[in-house]
Motif scaffolding. Structure first.
Motif, mmCIF file in Angstrom:
data_model
loop_
_atom_site.group_PDB
_atom_site.id
_atom_site.type_symbol
_atom_site.label_atom_id
_atom_site.label_comp_id
_atom_site.label_asym_id
_atom_site.label_seq_id
_atom_site.Cartn_x
_atom_site.Cartn_y
_atom_site.Cartn_z
ATOM 1 N N ASP A 90 -28.159 126.292 -4.804
ATOM 2 C CA ASP A 90 -27.913 127.554 -4.554
ATOM 3 C C ASP A 90 -26.432 128.007 -4.866
ATOM 4 O O ASP A 90 -25.583 127.292 -5.206
ATOM 5 N N LEU A 91 -26.172 129.089 -4.372
ATOM 6 C CA LEU A 91 -24.921 129.549 -4.881
ATOM 7 C C LEU A 91 -23.809 129.386 -3.700
ATOM 8 O O LEU A 91 -22.499 129.497 -4.029
ATOM 9 N N SER A 92 -24.252 128.584 -2.749
ATOM 10 C CA SER A 92 -23.426 128.005 -1.966
ATOM 11 C C SER A 92 -22.859 126.578 -1.972
ATOM 12 O O SER A 92 -22.182 125.757 -1.634
ATOM 13 N N GLY A 93 -23.616 126.121 -2.966
ATOM 14 C CA GLY A 93 -23.345 124.677 -3.718
ATOM 15 C C GLY A 93 -24.745 123.848 -2.755
ATOM 16 O O GLY A 93 -24.490 122.670 -3.202
ATOM 17 N N ALA A 94 -25.440 124.301 -1.987
ATOM 18 C CA ALA A 94 -26.461 123.499 -1.435
ATOM 19 C C ALA A 94 -27.388 122.987 -2.318
ATOM 20 O O ALA A 94 -28.019 123.904 -3.098
ATOM 21 N N GLU A 95 -27.635 121.715 -2.365
ATOM 22 C CA GLU A 95 -28.866 121.168 -3.435
ATOM 23 C C GLU A 95 -30.251 121.464 -2.880
ATOM 24 O O GLU A 95 -30.454 121.292 -1.759
ATOM 25 N N LEU A 96 -30.924 121.861 -3.863
ATOM 26 C CA LEU A 96 -32.402 122.321 -3.552
ATOM 27 C C LEU A 96 -33.271 121.031 -4.126
ATOM 28 O O LEU A 96 -34.655 121.033 -3.653
ATOM 29 N N ALA A 97 -32.949 120.719 -5.127
ATOM 30 C CA ALA A 97 -33.773 119.614 -5.793
ATOM 31 C C ALA A 97 -32.921 118.780 -6.795
ATOM 32 O O ALA A 97 -32.070 119.398 -7.192
ATOM 33 N N SER A 98 -33.165 117.672 -7.096
ATOM 34 C CA SER A 98 -32.564 116.778 -7.844
ATOM 35 C C SER A 98 -33.468 115.633 -8.570
ATOM 36 O O SER A 98 -34.448 115.495 -7.984
ATOM 37 N N ASP A 99 -32.943 115.215 -9.683
ATOM 38 C CA ASP A 99 -33.761 114.191 -10.239
ATOM 39 C C ASP A 99 -32.499 113.404 -11.129
ATOM 40 O O ASP A 99 -31.679 113.702 -11.472
ATOM 41 N N GLU A 100 -32.962 111.973 -11.441
ATOM 42 C CA GLU A 100 -31.845 111.182 -12.070
ATOM 43 C C GLU A 100 -32.854 110.099 -12.921
ATOM 44 O O GLU A 100 -33.972 110.044 -12.715
ATOM 45 N N ALA A 101 -32.336 109.890 -13.943
ATOM 46 C CA ALA A 101 -32.970 108.711 -14.936
ATOM 47 C C ALA A 101 -32.030 107.912 -15.609
ATOM 48 O O ALA A 101 -30.834 108.293 -15.876
ATOM 49 N N ARG A 102 -32.449 106.814 -16.095
ATOM 50 C CA ARG A 102 -31.804 106.080 -17.164
ATOM 51 C C ARG A 102 -32.036 106.692 -18.689
ATOM 52 O O ARG A 102 -33.095 107.251 -18.749
ATOM 53 N N ILE A 103 -30.860 106.962 -19.212
ATOM 54 C CA ILE A 103 -30.695 107.615 -20.798
ATOM 55 C C ILE A 103 -29.906 106.787 -21.503
ATOM 56 O O ILE A 103 -29.214 106.162 -20.976
ATOM 57 N N ASN A 104 -29.853 107.173 -22.822
ATOM 58 C CA ASN A 104 -28.952 106.334 -23.727
ATOM 59 C C ASN A 104 -28.243 107.677 -24.244
ATOM 60 O O ASN A 104 -28.922 108.079 -25.284
ATOM 61 N N ILE A 105 -26.978 107.935 -24.246
ATOM 62 C CA ILE A 105 -26.356 109.063 -24.886
ATOM 63 C C ILE A 105 -26.244 108.777 -26.367
ATOM 64 O O ILE A 105 -26.156 109.661 -27.014
ATOM 65 N N ILE A 120 -34.990 120.269 -16.264
ATOM 66 C CA ILE A 120 -34.346 121.682 -15.693
ATOM 67 C C ILE A 120 -35.816 122.284 -15.337
ATOM 68 O O ILE A 120 -35.896 123.043 -14.084
ATOM 69 N N ARG A 121 -36.625 122.348 -16.234
ATOM 70 C CA ARG A 121 -37.938 123.174 -15.806
ATOM 71 C C ARG A 121 -38.546 122.564 -14.779
ATOM 72 O O ARG A 121 -39.034 123.289 -13.868
ATOM 73 N N ALA A 122 -38.877 121.286 -14.768
ATOM 74 C CA ALA A 122 -39.406 120.781 -13.645
ATOM 75 C C ALA A 122 -38.623 120.832 -12.216
ATOM 76 O O ALA A 122 -39.519 120.910 -11.381
ATOM 77 N N LEU A 123 -37.369 120.808 -12.136
ATOM 78 C CA LEU A 123 -36.507 120.966 -11.206
ATOM 79 C C LEU A 123 -36.688 122.383 -10.440
ATOM 80 O O LEU A 123 -36.820 122.662 -9.214
ATOM 81 N N GLY A 125 -39.125 124.074 -10.735
ATOM 82 C CA GLY A 125 -40.594 124.148 -10.088
ATOM 83 C C GLY A 125 -40.529 123.553 -8.919
ATOM 84 O O GLY A 125 -41.129 124.132 -7.840
ATOM 85 N N ARG A 126 -39.756 122.467 -8.906
ATOM 86 C CA ARG A 126 -39.946 121.959 -7.309
ATOM 87 C C ARG A 126 -39.161 122.658 -6.407
ATOM 88 O O ARG A 126 -39.471 122.486 -5.247
ATOM 89 N N ALA A 127 -38.113 123.427 -6.749
ATOM 90 C CA ALA A 127 -37.409 123.957 -5.822
ATOM 91 C C ALA A 127 -38.202 125.296 -5.447
ATOM 92 O O ALA A 127 -37.494 126.158 -4.644
#
Length: 387
Positions: A90-105, A120-123, A125-127
């Motif tokens: 949100d606009l205070s910086g409080a996290e509403l949802a998160s996700d992480e993954a292994r990727i290869n740049i 982003i779309r999935a997050l 929705g989760r939030a």
């Protein structure tokens, strides 16, 4: 001087402190009727909301107003060489949802940004937030970035990304501002905003495969003319001699104190088995004396470069982060040893050299902060409130 508009009134409320119309009028010098009109504009935008009730001094209790952090949301994304972390805040910086993954740049921008867009779309929705509530996206990348355009510029570990239009690709899916910066700059923003908010002269030094710094001076992140400020890894150090660096020069700090350089230096001692920064850290943590001496010397080499930075820009806090910071006090002791010996006494009188508190989440915090700062900037508020 022109009378402050809605954007200037909003900046007084951005700190989250509730205030009455009378207090805002006193702080701005505007008539209460003018303040009331501008508060109404900010409420219509959803950025300000009534807050509780203030004590009455006689008659009807005055109304309090404060930032409405839930009005919009932002995305922060920290995209590394092999790992990515994404949050909705949100606009205070409080996290509403998160996700992480292994990727290869090295898979290239289409694959990596395609994954990011889906995430982003999935997050959202989760939030429980609609795409229309998204206000901005902040992205950190592991290479040099031209901040004005958001395009990576000759990134050494990002094949296929050179001058790629990252904001344009993401904006095809989300019609919001997309801000892109290199990873160490967003790490500096994340660490400073969360743990050193009152420190206006600050450095965050990332020690990993490469070595770089995010520099905050006078309260503002300093990117330099082309966005390469803080590239400490390619500064020549006294012990460098003829050691060849991947940039083509000799004697660079990264060629002596970066993770791969330390792994190579310790390989003979470790039987030729070391290849990564993590393996160096594991050897240090096992109590291996040779590895401890190597990491301490790496600290001294980094300290040689940072001593010049201390004399030049005079920070009050230097935070050490990145994968090699897991070596803890062994690395910090070497850095401090040289900084305090080589820097001016006045510059080091109150200087603190400390490990990162945010750790692996410094970058994603900073990416969200970068997006929030854009959304709540005077320019953005003025544009949104214009008739």
């Amino acid at each position: 001087m022109p009378a402050p508009g809605a954007s200037e009134v909003f900046q007084l409320l951005r700190d989250g402190q509730p205030r009455t119309r009378a207090e805002l009028a006193q702080l701005t010098g505007l008539a209460r009727s003018t303040v009331a009109s501008r508060v109404d504009t900010l409420m219509r935008l959803g950025l300000v909301a009534p807050y509780g009730g203030a004590a009455s001094t006689g008659g009807r209790p005055p109304s309090l107003f404060a930032l409405n952090p839930g009005a919009r949301v932002v995305i922060g994304a920290d995209v590394g060489a092999t790992h990515a972390l994404v949050v909705v805040s949100d606009l205070s910086g409080a996290e509403l949802a998160s996700d992480e993954a292994r990727i290869n740049i090295a898979d290239g921008p289409e694959a990596v940004l395609g994954w990011l867009i889906d995430t982003i779309r999935a997050l959202l929705g989760r939030a429980g937030r609609a795409p229309a509530e998204l206000a901005a996206i902040g992205i950190g990348l592991p290479g040099p970035v031209e901040h004005q355009t958001g395009r990576p510029m000759n990134p050494p570990i990002m094949p296929g990304w050179d001058r790629y239009d990252v904001p344009g690709r993401v904006q095809r899916a989300f019609d919001v501002p997309v801000l892109v910066d290199n990873d160490v700059n967003i790490m500096a923003l994340g660490e400073q905003s969360a743990f050193w908010p009152d420190t206006s002269d600050f450095m965050f030094v990332k020690v990993a495969t490469g070595i770089g710094a995010g520099i905050i001076s006078g309260g503002a992140l300093q990117r330099g003319a082309q966005g390469t400020a803080g590239d400490l890894g390619h500064v020549r150090v006294p012990r460098g001699g003829g050691v060849v660096c991947r940039c083509g020069n000799t004697g660079c700090l990264e060629a002596l104190a970066g993770g791969p350089a330390l792994a190579r230096a310790l390989n003979e001692h470790a039987g030729g088995s070391l290849a990564t920064s993590q393996e160096v850290i594991d050897l240090v943590r096992s109590g291996d004396g040779t590895a401890i001496q190597a990491i301490r010397q790496a600290g001294r080499d980094i300290g040689d470069v940072l001593a010049a930075c201390v004399n030049l820009i005079n920070p009050s806090v230097i935070v050490i982060g990145g994968s090699l910071a897991q070596a803890g006090e062994h690395l910090l002791a070497g850095i401090r040893e040289v900084i305090y010996r080589r820097s001016l006494p006045l510059a080091t009188e109150h200087l603190r050299v400390v490990p990162s508190v945010a750790g692996a989440r410094a970058g994603v915090r900073g990416a969200a902060v970068m997006a929030i700062d854009h959304v709540l900037s005077p320019e953005s508020i003025a544009a949104a409130s214009a008739p």
